[in-house]
Design a protein around this motif. Structure first.
Motif, mmCIF file in Angstrom:
data_model
loop_
_atom_site.group_PDB
_atom_site.id
_atom_site.type_symbol
_atom_site.label_atom_id
_atom_site.label_comp_id
_atom_site.label_asym_id
_atom_site.label_seq_id
_atom_site.Cartn_x
_atom_site.Cartn_y
_atom_site.Cartn_z
ATOM 1 N N VAL A 103 3.134 2.801 -8.638
ATOM 2 C CA VAL A 103 3.641 3.760 -7.650
ATOM 3 C C VAL A 103 4.438 4.843 -8.373
ATOM 4 N N VAL A 104 4.030 6.068 -8.171
ATOM 5 C CA VAL A 104 4.697 7.199 -8.818
ATOM 6 C C VAL A 104 6.015 7.478 -8.082
ATOM 7 N N THR A 105 7.127 7.509 -8.846
ATOM 8 C CA THR A 105 8.421 7.797 -8.219
ATOM 9 C C THR A 105 9.007 9.120 -8.725
ATOM 10 N N PRO B 20 -5.063 21.945 -2.928
ATOM 11 C CA PRO B 20 -5.950 21.327 -1.940
ATOM 12 C C PRO B 20 -5.766 22.016 -0.587
ATOM 13 N N ALA B 21 -6.844 22.053 0.197
ATOM 14 C CA ALA B 21 -6.752 22.719 1.504
ATOM 15 C C ALA B 21 -5.678 22.064 2.376
ATOM 16 N N SER B 22 -5.271 20.852 2.018
ATOM 17 C CA SER B 22 -4.254 20.116 2.777
ATOM 18 C C SER B 22 -2.833 20.410 2.268
ATOM 19 N N LEU B 23 -2.656 21.456 1.472
ATOM 20 C CA LEU B 23 -1.365 21.632 0.780
ATOM 21 C C LEU B 23 -0.166 21.816 1.707
ATOM 22 N N ASN C 86 -5.848 12.729 -7.828
ATOM 23 C CA ASN C 86 -6.242 13.831 -8.718
ATOM 24 C C ASN C 86 -6.895 14.943 -7.894
ATOM 25 N N SER C 87 -6.165 15.402 -6.897
ATOM 26 C CA SER C 87 -6.738 16.352 -5.945
ATOM 27 C C SER C 87 -7.113 17.665 -6.606
ATOM 28 N N GLY C 88 -8.190 18.226 -6.094
ATOM 29 C CA GLY C 88 -8.633 19.546 -6.538
ATOM 30 C C GLY C 88 -8.363 20.547 -5.437
ATOM 31 N N GLY C 89 -8.806 21.738 -5.643
ATOM 32 C CA GLY C 89 -8.587 22.752 -4.619
ATOM 33 C C GLY C 89 -9.474 23.944 -4.864
ATOM 34 N N SER D 235 -0.047 17.601 2.617
ATOM 35 C CA SER D 235 -0.202 16.486 1.668
ATOM 36 C C SER D 235 0.945 16.495 0.663
ATOM 37 N N THR D 236 1.195 15.326 0.038
ATOM 38 C CA THR D 236 2.326 15.212 -0.886
ATOM 39 C C THR D 236 1.838 15.264 -2.336
ATOM 40 N N LEU D 237 2.770 15.604 -3.236
ATOM 41 C CA LEU D 237 2.406 15.636 -4.661
ATOM 42 C C LEU D 237 2.018 14.233 -5.145
ATOM 43 N N GLY E 146 0.511 11.879 -3.402
ATOM 44 C CA GLY E 146 -0.880 11.673 -2.966
ATOM 45 C C GLY E 146 -1.833 12.484 -3.834
ATOM 46 N N ASN E 147 -1.452 13.730 -4.138
ATOM 47 C CA ASN E 147 -2.306 14.598 -4.985
ATOM 48 C C ASN E 147 -2.501 13.967 -6.370
ATOM 49 N N ILE E 148 -1.400 13.410 -6.915
ATOM 50 C CA ILE E 148 -1.491 12.803 -8.254
ATOM 51 C C ILE E 148 -2.377 11.549 -8.182
ATOM 52 N N VAL F 80 0.845 -1.196 0.000
ATOM 53 C CA VAL F 80 0.000 0.000 0.000
ATOM 54 C C VAL F 80 0.882 1.249 0.000
ATOM 55 N N PRO F 81 0.885 2.005 -1.116
ATOM 56 C CA PRO F 81 1.693 3.227 -1.136
ATOM 57 C C PRO F 81 1.111 4.274 -0.187
ATOM 58 N N ARG F 82 2.001 5.088 0.374
ATOM 59 C CA ARG F 82 1.551 6.093 1.340
ATOM 60 C C ARG F 82 2.345 7.379 1.193
ATOM 61 N N GLY F 83 1.619 8.506 1.134
ATOM 62 C CA GLY F 83 2.264 9.818 1.145
ATOM 63 C C GLY F 83 2.222 10.358 2.558
ATOM 64 N N ALA F 84 1.350 11.375 2.780
ATOM 65 C CA ALA F 84 1.269 11.972 4.118
ATOM 66 C C ALA F 84 0.135 11.386 4.948
ATOM 67 N N GLY F 85 -0.661 10.492 4.341
ATOM 68 C CA GLY F 85 -1.777 9.897 5.089
ATOM 69 C C GLY F 85 -2.899 10.889 5.378
ATOM 70 N N SER F 86 -3.071 11.880 4.499
ATOM 71 C CA SER F 86 -4.161 12.853 4.708
ATOM 72 C C SER F 86 -5.391 12.520 3.866
ATOM 73 N N GLY F 87 -5.371 11.399 3.190
ATOM 74 C CA GLY F 87 -6.486 11.010 2.322
ATOM 75 C C GLY F 87 -7.778 10.871 3.117
ATOM 76 N N MET F 88 -8.884 11.210 2.460
ATOM 77 C CA MET F 88 -10.183 11.223 3.152
ATOM 78 C C MET F 88 -11.006 9.979 2.869
ATOM 79 N N SER G 288 -5.680 7.296 -10.091
ATOM 80 C CA SER G 288 -5.899 5.850 -9.960
ATOM 81 C C SER G 288 -5.736 5.378 -8.510
ATOM 82 N N GLU G 289 -5.573 6.326 -7.605
ATOM 83 C CA GLU G 289 -5.613 6.057 -6.161
ATOM 84 C C GLU G 289 -4.615 4.994 -5.709
ATOM 85 N N GLY G 290 -3.449 4.992 -6.330
ATOM 86 C CA GLY G 290 -2.409 4.053 -5.892
ATOM 87 C C GLY G 290 -2.796 2.606 -6.108
HETATM 88 C C1 LIG Z 1 -7.756 18.977 6.353
HETATM 89 C C2 LIG Z 1 -7.774 18.315 4.998
HETATM 90 C C3 LIG Z 1 -8.104 19.066 3.896
HETATM 91 C C4 LIG Z 1 -8.153 18.472 2.639
HETATM 92 N N1 LIG Z 1 -8.466 19.252 1.565
HETATM 93 C C5 LIG Z 1 -8.509 18.703 0.338
HETATM 94 C C6 LIG Z 1 -8.845 19.502 -0.801
HETATM 95 O O1 LIG Z 1 -9.094 20.694 -0.712
HETATM 96 N N2 LIG Z 1 -8.877 18.887 -2.005
HETATM 97 C C7 LIG Z 1 -8.593 17.560 -2.148
HETATM 98 O O2 LIG Z 1 -8.636 17.074 -3.275
HETATM 99 N N3 LIG Z 1 -8.279 16.790 -1.092
HETATM 100 C C8 LIG Z 1 -8.220 17.318 0.139
HETATM 101 N N4 LIG Z 1 -7.892 16.542 1.219
HETATM 102 C C9 LIG Z 1 -7.619 15.105 1.029
HETATM 103 C C10 LIG Z 1 -6.112 14.752 0.888
HETATM 104 O O3 LIG Z 1 -5.300 15.729 1.478
HETATM 105 C C11 LIG Z 1 -5.733 14.557 -0.573
HETATM 106 O O4 LIG Z 1 -6.396 13.447 -1.099
HETATM 107 C C12 LIG Z 1 -4.216 14.383 -0.784
HETATM 108 O O5 LIG Z 1 -3.930 14.371 -2.146
HETATM 109 C C13 LIG Z 1 -3.662 13.120 -0.150
HETATM 110 O O6 LIG Z 1 -2.250 13.229 -0.161
HETATM 111 P P1 LIG Z 1 -1.360 12.373 0.845
HETATM 112 O O7 LIG Z 1 0.057 12.657 0.529
HETATM 113 O O8 LIG Z 1 -1.784 12.617 2.229
HETATM 114 O O9 LIG Z 1 -1.742 10.917 0.378
HETATM 115 P P2 LIG Z 1 -2.122 9.638 1.231
HETATM 116 O O10 LIG Z 1 -3.325 9.906 2.068
HETATM 117 O O11 LIG Z 1 -0.936 9.112 1.926
HETATM 118 O O12 LIG Z 1 -2.533 8.646 0.074
HETATM 119 C C14 LIG Z 1 -3.646 8.904 -0.731
HETATM 120 C C15 LIG Z 1 -3.685 7.883 -1.877
HETATM 121 O O13 LIG Z 1 -2.572 8.091 -2.715
HETATM 122 C C16 LIG Z 1 -1.825 6.897 -2.867
HETATM 123 N N5 LIG Z 1 -0.429 7.309 -3.010
HETATM 124 C C17 LIG Z 1 0.302 8.099 -2.195
HETATM 125 N N6 LIG Z 1 1.540 8.290 -2.714
HETATM 126 C C18 LIG Z 1 1.576 7.610 -3.880
HETATM 127 C C19 LIG Z 1 2.568 7.395 -4.880
HETATM 128 N N7 LIG Z 1 3.782 7.935 -4.793
HETATM 129 N N8 LIG Z 1 2.258 6.624 -5.949
HETATM 130 C C20 LIG Z 1 1.037 6.063 -6.067
HETATM 131 N N9 LIG Z 1 0.060 6.226 -5.148
HETATM 132 C C21 LIG Z 1 0.337 6.982 -4.074
HETATM 133 C C22 LIG Z 1 -2.124 6.082 -1.624
HETATM 134 O O14 LIG Z 1 -1.957 4.716 -1.850
HETATM 135 C C23 LIG Z 1 -3.584 6.445 -1.394
HETATM 136 O O15 LIG Z 1 -4.419 5.649 -2.192
HETATM 137 C C24 LIG Z 1 -7.863 17.094 2.500
HETATM 138 C C25 LIG Z 1 -7.520 16.347 3.621
HETATM 139 C C26 LIG Z 1 -7.483 16.941 4.862
HETATM 140 C C27 LIG Z 1 -7.111 16.106 6.044
#
Ligand SMILES: Cc1cc2nc3c(=O)[nH]c(=O)nc-3n(C[C@H](O)[C@H](O)[C@H](O)COP(=O)(O)OP(=O)(O)OC[C@H]3O[C@@H](n4cnc5c(N)ncnc54)[C@H](O)[C@@H]3O)c2cc1C
Length: 457
Positions: A204-206, A132-135, A147-150, A138-140, A142-144, A67-75, A198-200
């Motif tokens: 895995v994006v490197t 994204p409000a989590s900028l 497909n995070s919006g903002g 959150s990591t790029l 995870g955003n990729i 399971v790939p993981r960035g910052a763990g901020s996914g909802m 594609s939600e990981g």
């Molecule tokens: C307070 C708050 C505000 C937020 N606001 C927004 C917002 O405005 N807009 C929005 O779109 N989202 C928002 N989010 C949700 C979240 O921050 C996003 O989805 C963000 O992109 C997740 O990034 P992350 O690094 O935390 O990823 P993670 O939560 O660690 O992982 C998310 C997904 O990405 C996959 N993943 C992570 N890294 C990789 C990689 N390198 N290659 C392949 N897959 C990978 C994981 O397997 C998982 O499926 C918010 C969350 C919080 C807590």
């Protein structure tokens, strides 16, 4: 292969410091923003693409989930190890490799924090718009993956609009490159865009090649309070019809305003039923005209109070209501909140909110709505006031999804499907499409080891 044997193999690949297996360490990687807890068996920290590839070769052999993981901020639970296995923590991939000012692109590793890239390119007069409000955390990567919006999506689009190319490790361990620095590229299927969002679950994006823009010269901010959502809705439609495309159009409904007022005591009018925060950016000469135009549209739609920020400090003050809405919801004293992020065609927002209010009354559950009025993406927060209300709240959510679909909307605008919404995906996708998606997953991941049991029911 036993966990002990797996750990031994991973340790010989990555070194002792980059493999965690003690209970207390594992717990730190067992959560995301859904607050669900799923404890992995091992957490690994690869430092190179070859190591990521090696991890997959070991996991494939052992048929262990990764399971790939960035910052763990996914909802939606995307980073949770539902079936144990290996959490692939990308933390060490945290370099901005290149800012190419001639081609207006950045080449980055996936664990770069989104806000950091924005600050670094801004110093060079450049702009990476997805916000994204989590900028700040959150990591790029995870955003990729999501497909995070903002907040700026209405004018600048979302993450997919800025991804030109990727380096990806497939579940087999093979490393592929997709796309390029070229703005135009129609060679073969667009795998870059298939992988974005594609939600990981596919690879895995490197490394990523991201498009940059010139930094807008200036911005102007306006807030307006309306007696009800209809005046606010008409204002949004009218602004767009007059061909002003603000960078941001955010809204808060009556309940969200109630929370913010109790939290911040902003002195909002008693009869306030909706709030809009509008920001335009670009050439200062044009901005002045645009903000006056927006102001006159708000007036024509019976806004109770309009404020135009005079300077940066004032801009921050106007943003305060929007920024504080999540924190202020604690005032409701709910036991739990179910946070959905549906999206409807933006002209349908007033109709949608009317439906949600009716559902809220019928199920007797408080619902707070706020979000991105400019792109129709609404954060619907169903408040569970006490544990025994939870089944009723989930029924209310089901109805909200049904109304969303009837209005031509989608059950997620930016948070993705993950675990939280996998049982609802068929509300938006017909069986043939769902089957095609499952076939794509299978061709990338025949042994189903990469982030299994996500996205599909
Ligand atoms: C307070 C708050 C505000 C937020 N606001 C927004 C917002 O405005 N807009 C929005 O779109 N989202 C928002 N989010 C949700 C979240 O921050 C996003 O989805 C963000 O992109 C997740 O990034 P992350 O690094 O935390 O990823 P993670 O939560 O660690 O992982 C998310 C997904 O990405 C996959 N993943 C992570 N890294 C990789 C990689 N390198 N290659 C392949 N897959 C990978 C994981 O397997 C998982 O499926 C918010 C969350 C919080 C807590």
């Amino acid at each position: 292969m036993t966990v002990h044997q797996l750990k031994k193999k991973l340790t010989s690949l990555l070194g002792q410091d980059n493999v965690l297996a003690s209970r207390e360490d594992l717990l730190c990687y067992a959560y995301d923003a859904t607050k669900r807890v799923h404890v992995p068996e091992i957490v690994v920290f690869p430092g190179s693409v070859q190591e990521v590839s090696g991890i997959f070769r070991i996991a494939s052999q052992a048929r262990t989930p990764v399971v790939p993981r960035g910052a763990g901020s996914g909802m939606t639970g995307g980073a949770l190890a539902l079936q144990g296995g290996i959490v692939l923590a990308m933390n060490r991939f945290d370099q901005i490799l290149e800012i190419d000012e001639d081609n207006l692109v950045a080449v980055v590793q996936p664990a770069v924090i989104t806000g950091r890239l924005q600050r670094v390119v801004q110093e060079k007069g450049l702009f990476y718009p997805p916000d994204p409000a989590s900028l700040d955390f959150s990591t790029l990567g995870g955003n990729i993956a999501e497909n995070s919006g903002g907040l700026r999506a209405v004018k600048y689009g979302v993450t997919k609009d800025y991804v030109l190319g990727l380096e990806v490790v497939l579940p087999s361990g093979e490393v592929i490159q997709t796309g390029s620095k070229c703005v135009k590229d129609v060679v073969g299927y667009n795998l870059t865009q298939l992988l974005v969002g594609s939600e990981g679950t596919l690879g895995v994006v490197t490394r990523a090649i991201l498009k940059l823009l010139p930094l807008p010269e200036a911005k102007q901010t306006l807030s307006a309070v309306f007696p009800d959502i209809h005046g606010a809705g008409r204002t949004v439609s009218e602004i767009i019809r007059r061909k002003v495309i603000p960078a941001t159009i955010e809204f808060l409904d009556k309940n969200a305003l109630w929370c913010v007022e109790h939290y911040l005591q902003l002195g909002l009018p008693e009869s306030a039923g909706a709030f809009l925060l509008i920001e335009v950016d670009g050439d200062p000469a044009i901005l002045e005209k645009e903000i006056r135009q927006v102001q006159s549209i708000c007036e024509a739609n019976q806004a109770l109070k309009i404020e135009v920020a005079q300077d940066e400090k004032d801009q921050e003050r106007l943003w305060k209501a929007r920024r504080s809405v999540s924190a202020s919801m604690a005032h409701y004293g709910a036991f739990k909140k179910i946070n959905e992020d549906v999206v409807v065609p933006r002209a349908s927002i007033p109709e949608f909110i009317k439906n949600v209010q009716e559902i809220s009354r019928r199920f007797d559950v408080p619902v707070i709505n706020f979000g991105h009025a400019g792109d129709g993406n609404i954060h619907v927060n169903v408040l569970v006031m006490k544990p025994e209300d939870e089944p009723r709240c989930h029924e209310a959510v089901e109805e909200i999804f049904a109304r969303t679909v009837e209005l031509g909307g989608r059950i997620s605008g930016e948070h993705g499907i993950g675990v939280s919404k996998r049982d609802y995906i068929a509300k938006n996708l017909e069986p043939g499409v769902l089957e095609l998606m499952k076939a794509i997953k299978k061709s990338f991941d025949p042994h189903n080891i990469l982030n299994p049991n996500k996205m599909f029911p």
